[in-house]
Design an enzyme around this catalytic site. Structure first.
Site, PDB file in Angstrom:
ATOM      1  N   CYS A  49       1.095  -1.432   0.198  1.00 54.81           N
ATOM      2  CA  CYS A  49      -0.116   0.053   0.392  1.00 54.81           C
ATOM      3  C   CYS A  49       0.714   1.197  -0.325  1.00 54.81           C
ATOM      4  CB  CYS A  49      -0.733   0.165   1.299  1.00 54.81           C
ATOM      5  SG  CYS A  49      -2.037   1.650   1.381  1.00 54.81           S
TER       6      CYS A  49
ATOM      7  N   HIS B 211      -9.107  -4.270  -1.761  1.00 53.83           N
ATOM      8  CA  HIS B 211      -8.292  -3.781  -0.689  1.00 53.83           C
ATOM      9  C   HIS B 211      -8.294  -1.755  -0.720  1.00 53.83           C
ATOM     10  CE1 HIS B 211      -4.051  -2.080   0.247  1.00 53.83           C
ATOM     11  NE2 HIS B 211      -3.833  -0.984  -0.226  1.00 53.83           N
ATOM     12  N   GLU B 212      -8.606  -1.385  -2.166  1.00 57.03           N
ATOM     13  CA  GLU B 212      -9.346   0.313  -2.511  1.00 57.03           C
ATOM     14  C   GLU B 212     -10.256   0.471  -1.669  1.00 57.03           C
ATOM     15  OE1 GLU B 212      -7.072   1.877  -3.367  1.00 57.03           O
ATOM     16  OE2 GLU B 212      -5.372   0.506  -4.287  1.00 57.03           O
TER      17      GLU B 212
ATOM     18  N   HIS C  47      -9.975   1.449   2.483  1.00 56.51           N
ATOM     19  CA  HIS C  47      -9.824   3.177   2.843  1.00 56.51           C
ATOM     20  C   HIS C  47     -10.809   3.147   2.791  1.00 56.51           C
ATOM     21  CE1 HIS C  47      -4.843   2.792   1.706  1.00 56.51           C
ATOM     22  NE2 HIS C  47      -5.367   1.814   0.673  1.00 56.51           N
TER      23      HIS C  47
END
Ligand code: NI
Length: 177
Positions: free
Chosen positions: A100, A142-143, A146
């Protein structure tokens, strides 16, 4: 060209839950996306979420082109995804290494759903609806994490599988995410 500073783990803004985008195709949204693209490109990332540059909005970008430097990476289309909704398809999961841009120099093994459907909007407000698997599915999960204030180290279950890239993979150059 506006390369923004990417916030790093420890900055409290990364733990915030981001707000839904209400208006599409506005100058502010288009400028945000240009800044995100410039920043992702400058840092050689596979994806970036708006909160990583300090903007608390539900906007992510991602994309990976096949590149001889990363022979193992699968290509993922360049995508702008706003107000995303992820639906896991089945219960199958995969474990794989993640990095990341907010956690530079490190890699960790993270379990993600193998196959997902994701829905959302592009910057013009057009609907996006895709069913994907593997690396593409991992990048999206994953994104989108956030946007809920989750960084991948929070999902690592075996902390022996978390460390510095240079120690874990001394023979390989790896792309940051
Ligand atoms: Ni990230």
């Amino acid at each position: 060209m506006a390369v923004k500073t990417v916030l790093r783990m420890g900055d409290a803004r990364l733990w915030q839950v981001s707000a839904a985008v209400k208006n599409f195709a506005t100058p502010e949204l288009l400028q945000l996306l240009q800044d995100m693209r410039d920043t992702m490109q400058a840092m050689n990332g596979a994806g970036l979420a708006a909160p990583q540059i300090g903007v608390r909005q539900r906007v992510v970008i991602f994309g990976v082109q096949l590149n001889s430097r990363y022979p193992d990476a699968e290509s993922v289309p360049e995508t702008v995804l706003i107000n995303p909704v992820i639906t896991p398809l089945g219960t199958a999961t995969d474990d794989a290494w993640e990095g990341c841009l907010s956690v530079p120099g490190l890699r960790g093994q993270v379990t993600r759903y193998s196959q997902i459907r994701y829905q959302g909007f592009d910057e013009q407000g057009a609907l996006i609806d895709r069913t994907v698997s593997g690396f593409h599915a991992r990048v999206v999960q994953h994104e989108c994490d956030h946007l809920d204030g989750i960084l991948y180290p929070m999902r690592i279950t075996d902390m022996t599988q978390f460390g510095y890239t240079a120690e874990l993979f001394p023979d390989r150059e790896l792309q940051d995410e």
